[in-house]
Design an enzyme around this catalytic site. Structure first.
Site, PDB file in Angstrom:
ATOM      1  N   ARG A  94      -3.910  11.197   0.798  1.00  0.00           N
ATOM      2  CA  ARG A  94      -4.285  12.436   1.492  1.00  0.00           C
ATOM      3  C   ARG A  94      -4.069  13.686   0.640  1.00  0.00           C
ATOM      4  O   ARG A  94      -4.514  14.771   1.035  1.00  0.00           O
ATOM      5  CB  ARG A  94      -3.514  12.565   2.807  1.00  0.00           C
ATOM      6  CG  ARG A  94      -3.953  11.573   3.873  1.00  0.00           C
ATOM      7  CD  ARG A  94      -3.348  11.888   5.234  1.00  0.00           C
ATOM      8  NE  ARG A  94      -3.992  11.150   6.306  1.00  0.00           N
ATOM      9  CZ  ARG A  94      -3.529  10.015   6.845  1.00  0.00           C
ATOM     10  NH1 ARG A  94      -2.389   9.505   6.418  1.00  0.00           N
ATOM     11  NH2 ARG A  94      -4.188   9.407   7.819  1.00  0.00           N
ATOM     12  N   GLY A 128       5.724   0.496   0.873  1.00  0.00           N
ATOM     13  CA  GLY A 128       6.413   1.620   0.234  1.00  0.00           C
ATOM     14  C   GLY A 128       7.388   2.295   1.181  1.00  0.00           C
ATOM     15  O   GLY A 128       7.122   2.412   2.379  1.00  0.00           O
ATOM     16  N   HIS A 147      -3.553   4.938  -5.768  1.00  0.00           N
ATOM     17  CA  HIS A 147      -2.865   5.808  -6.729  1.00  0.00           C
ATOM     18  C   HIS A 147      -1.690   5.022  -7.308  1.00  0.00           C
ATOM     19  O   HIS A 147      -1.487   3.846  -6.967  1.00  0.00           O
ATOM     20  CB  HIS A 147      -2.429   7.114  -6.059  1.00  0.00           C
ATOM     21  CG  HIS A 147      -1.649   6.912  -4.781  1.00  0.00           C
ATOM     22  ND1 HIS A 147      -0.399   6.324  -4.757  1.00  0.00           N
ATOM     23  CD2 HIS A 147      -1.953   7.182  -3.478  1.00  0.00           C
ATOM     24  CE1 HIS A 147       0.039   6.277  -3.516  1.00  0.00           C
ATOM     25  NE2 HIS A 147      -0.888   6.777  -2.707  1.00  0.00           N
ATOM     26  N   GLY A 151      -6.547   1.781   0.708  1.00  0.00           N
ATOM     27  CA  GLY A 151      -7.376   2.074  -0.456  1.00  0.00           C
ATOM     28  C   GLY A 151      -7.194   3.481  -0.992  1.00  0.00           C
ATOM     29  O   GLY A 151      -6.224   4.162  -0.685  1.00  0.00           O
ATOM     30  N   GLN A 169      -5.287   2.711  14.051  1.00  0.00           N
ATOM     31  CA  GLN A 169      -4.053   3.471  13.820  1.00  0.00           C
ATOM     32  C   GLN A 169      -4.303   4.974  13.709  1.00  0.00           C
ATOM     33  O   GLN A 169      -3.374   5.739  13.491  1.00  0.00           O
ATOM     34  CB  GLN A 169      -3.304   2.946  12.600  1.00  0.00           C
ATOM     35  CG  GLN A 169      -3.954   3.254  11.264  1.00  0.00           C
ATOM     36  CD  GLN A 169      -3.255   2.518  10.129  1.00  0.00           C
ATOM     37  OE1 GLN A 169      -3.325   1.310  10.031  1.00  0.00           O
ATOM     38  NE2 GLN A 169      -2.564   3.254   9.270  1.00  0.00           N
ATOM     39  N   HIS A 220       0.583   2.948  -4.993  1.00  0.00           N
ATOM     40  CA  HIS A 220       0.046   1.623  -4.653  1.00  0.00           C
ATOM     41  C   HIS A 220       0.211   0.663  -5.837  1.00  0.00           C
ATOM     42  O   HIS A 220       0.549  -0.502  -5.663  1.00  0.00           O
ATOM     43  CB  HIS A 220      -1.449   1.720  -4.323  1.00  0.00           C
ATOM     44  CG  HIS A 220      -1.781   2.567  -3.127  1.00  0.00           C
ATOM     45  ND1 HIS A 220      -2.589   3.672  -3.202  1.00  0.00           N
ATOM     46  CD2 HIS A 220      -1.437   2.450  -1.829  1.00  0.00           C
ATOM     47  CE1 HIS A 220      -2.735   4.202  -2.003  1.00  0.00           C
ATOM     48  NE2 HIS A 220      -2.041   3.486  -1.145  1.00  0.00           N
ATOM     49  N   MET A 222       3.227  10.810  -3.995  1.00  0.00           N
ATOM     50  CA  MET A 222       1.807  10.450  -4.089  1.00  0.00           C
ATOM     51  C   MET A 222       1.289   9.978  -2.745  1.00  0.00           C
ATOM     52  O   MET A 222       1.979   9.266  -2.017  1.00  0.00           O
ATOM     53  CB  MET A 222       1.619   9.361  -5.131  1.00  0.00           C
ATOM     54  CG  MET A 222       1.797   9.904  -6.512  1.00  0.00           C
ATOM     55  SD  MET A 222       1.085   8.820  -7.732  1.00  0.00           S
ATOM     56  CE  MET A 222       1.577   9.732  -9.193  1.00  0.00           C
ATOM     57  N   SER A 223       0.073  10.412  -2.423  1.00  0.00           N
ATOM     58  CA  SER A 223      -0.561  10.030  -1.169  1.00  0.00           C
ATOM     59  C   SER A 223      -2.067  10.158  -1.332  1.00  0.00           C
ATOM     60  O   SER A 223      -2.543  11.080  -2.001  1.00  0.00           O
ATOM     61  CB  SER A 223      -0.104  10.975  -0.045  1.00  0.00           C
ATOM     62  OG  SER A 223      -0.956  10.852   1.069  1.00  0.00           O
TER      63      SER A 223
HETATM   64  P1  AMP Z   1      -1.651   3.619   2.503  1.00  0.00           P
HETATM   65  O1  AMP Z   1      -2.813   3.168   1.683  1.00  0.00           O
HETATM   66  O2  AMP Z   1      -1.364   5.076   2.406  1.00  0.00           O
HETATM   67  O3  AMP Z   1      -1.682   3.075   3.898  1.00  0.00           O
HETATM   68  O4  AMP Z   1      -0.370   2.944   1.832  1.00  0.00           O
HETATM   69  C1  AMP Z   1      -0.318   1.573   1.551  1.00  0.00           C
HETATM   70  C2  AMP Z   1       1.077   1.226   1.089  1.00  0.00           C
HETATM   71  O5  AMP Z   1       1.403   1.989  -0.067  1.00  0.00           O
HETATM   72  C3  AMP Z   1       2.153   1.544   2.135  1.00  0.00           C
HETATM   73  O6  AMP Z   1       3.124   0.511   2.134  1.00  0.00           O
HETATM   74  C4  AMP Z   1       2.719   2.833   1.630  1.00  0.00           C
HETATM   75  O7  AMP Z   1       4.063   3.058   2.025  1.00  0.00           O
HETATM   76  C5  AMP Z   1       2.635   2.647   0.135  1.00  0.00           C
HETATM   77  N1  AMP Z   1       2.654   3.945  -0.543  1.00  0.00           N
HETATM   78  C6  AMP Z   1       1.882   5.030  -0.279  1.00  0.00           C
HETATM   79  N2  AMP Z   1       2.219   6.063  -1.064  1.00  0.00           N
HETATM   80  C7  AMP Z   1       3.254   5.624  -1.846  1.00  0.00           C
HETATM   81  C8  AMP Z   1       4.056   6.225  -2.859  1.00  0.00           C
HETATM   82  N3  AMP Z   1       3.883   7.498  -3.228  1.00  0.00           N
HETATM   83  N4  AMP Z   1       5.018   5.474  -3.439  1.00  0.00           N
HETATM   84  C9  AMP Z   1       5.207   4.180  -3.079  1.00  0.00           C
HETATM   85  N5  AMP Z   1       4.483   3.551  -2.126  1.00  0.00           N
HETATM   86  C10 AMP Z   1       3.519   4.266  -1.519  1.00  0.00           C
END
Ligand code: AMP
Length: 284
Positions: A187, A147, A34, A31, A61, A37, A184-185
């Site tokens: 965090r 991603g 950005h 969640g 995790q 996602h 993008m993150s």
């Molecule tokens: P997260 O919510 O951070 O666990 O990420 C969920 C999914 O989104 C994972 O498969 C990540 O690799 C992908 N993801 C996160 N940041 C990016 C990004 N900047 N570009 C592409 N995919 C992303």
């Protein structure tokens, strides 16, 4: 768009989709959505009749002292973005729904989980593989989209799917970046203005390494030592790892070739950021 919070209701929806002959595509996330996602959702929309997004900050995790409690959450904003992206179902279970009392089963992928993020975050990939397996069983997607941002995670999931004969196609999508290069993150919200600026050293390091390779450098050690010196010039940073690995096995490579990927994990202040890039052009 529906928001489903229980495994049993999700199961009913999946069963009726299957009876109707619909293809299910799935994007797992924690969640605080950005554009990275959203790019996964766009791909998922193309590949499935029923697009399911999961939003679950998975406690198993996160290690001791990590940011599970502080991890940003905003289901209301996520719902609005998901609706615009054409999501059919958000699956947003509680931790108690996913890990009820008496829970005792975990999925452990060996080898590939022991380096890079696995070395500095013991148990992290065990939690990731466990929750992704559970989500695959609950949602039964034909396609799941991840991603490249979490490069090791994607490699680990591919290994798990192959080893456990899971009937799901895994798709990896390119890293989505801010205009100035920062990956993008969710965090990134932890960074103050100064840290946000210093964080650019990650993406700049990747570009610099690609330039060295384009100029003929093939020695991983040369590039790594140069990048470590560069990153260390930024006072808010602390390097976790800078490694050049084979993109499938994630084993360290001494000599760069078409399969080489450069992976970085760097703390900026207290925020641990990761980024990566292939070193030979036209690979991603
Ligand atoms: P997260 O919510 O951070 O666990 O990420 C969920 C999914 O989104 C994972 O498969 C990540 O690799 C992908 N993801 C996160 N940041 C990016 C990004 N900047 N570009 C592409 N995919 C992303």
């Amino acid at each position: 768009m529906d928001i489903i919070k229980t495994v049993s209701e999700m199961g009913q929806r999946v069963a009726s989709a299957r009876v109707a002959g619909e293809t299910i595509s799935f994007v797992p996330t924690m969640g605080f959505l950005h554009q990275g996602h959203l790019s996964l959702l766009e791909e998922g929309r193309k590949r499935g009749d029923l697009l399911v997004l999961s939003i679950f900050v998975n406690p198993t995790q996160f290690g001791q002292g990590e940011d599970f409690e502080d991890y940003p959450r905003d289901l209301q904003q996520d719902s609005a973005l998901a609706q615009q992206a054409g999501v059919d179902i958000i699956f947003a279970p509680t931790a108690a729904e996913m890990y009820p009392s008496g829970y005792a089963t975990y999925v452990d992928v060996e080898g590939i989980t022991e380096t890079l993020c696995g070395a500095s975050r013991p148990g992290h990939f065990r939690g990731v593989c466990t929750v992704v397996s559970k989500l695959f069983n609950i949602i039964q997607p034909q396609v799941a989209i991840f991603g490249n941002k979490d490069f090791q995670q994607l490699a680990v999931i591919k290994r798990m799917v192959l080893d456990l004969n899971m009937a799901v196609e895994i798709i990896g999508m390119p890293i989505f970046r801010e205009a100035d290069g920062l990956a993008m993150s969710s965090r990134n919200v932890y960074l103050n203005q100064d840290q946000r600026q210093q964080a650019l050293v990650l993406s700049q390091s990747l570009i610099q390494a690609q330039q060295f390779v384009a100029q003929g450098q093939t020695e991983s050690a040369e590039i790594i030592s140069h990048l470590k010196k560069e990153i260390a010039k930024y006072p808010a940073t602390r390097i976790d790892y800078v490694q050049i690995c084979h993109q499938l096995t994630l084993e360290d490579q001494t000599t760069i070739d078409a399969d080489s990927v450069l992976l970085l994990a760097v703390y900026v202040g207290n925020t641990r950021l990761i980024d990566n890039a292939f070193l030979v052009p036209d690979n991603d």
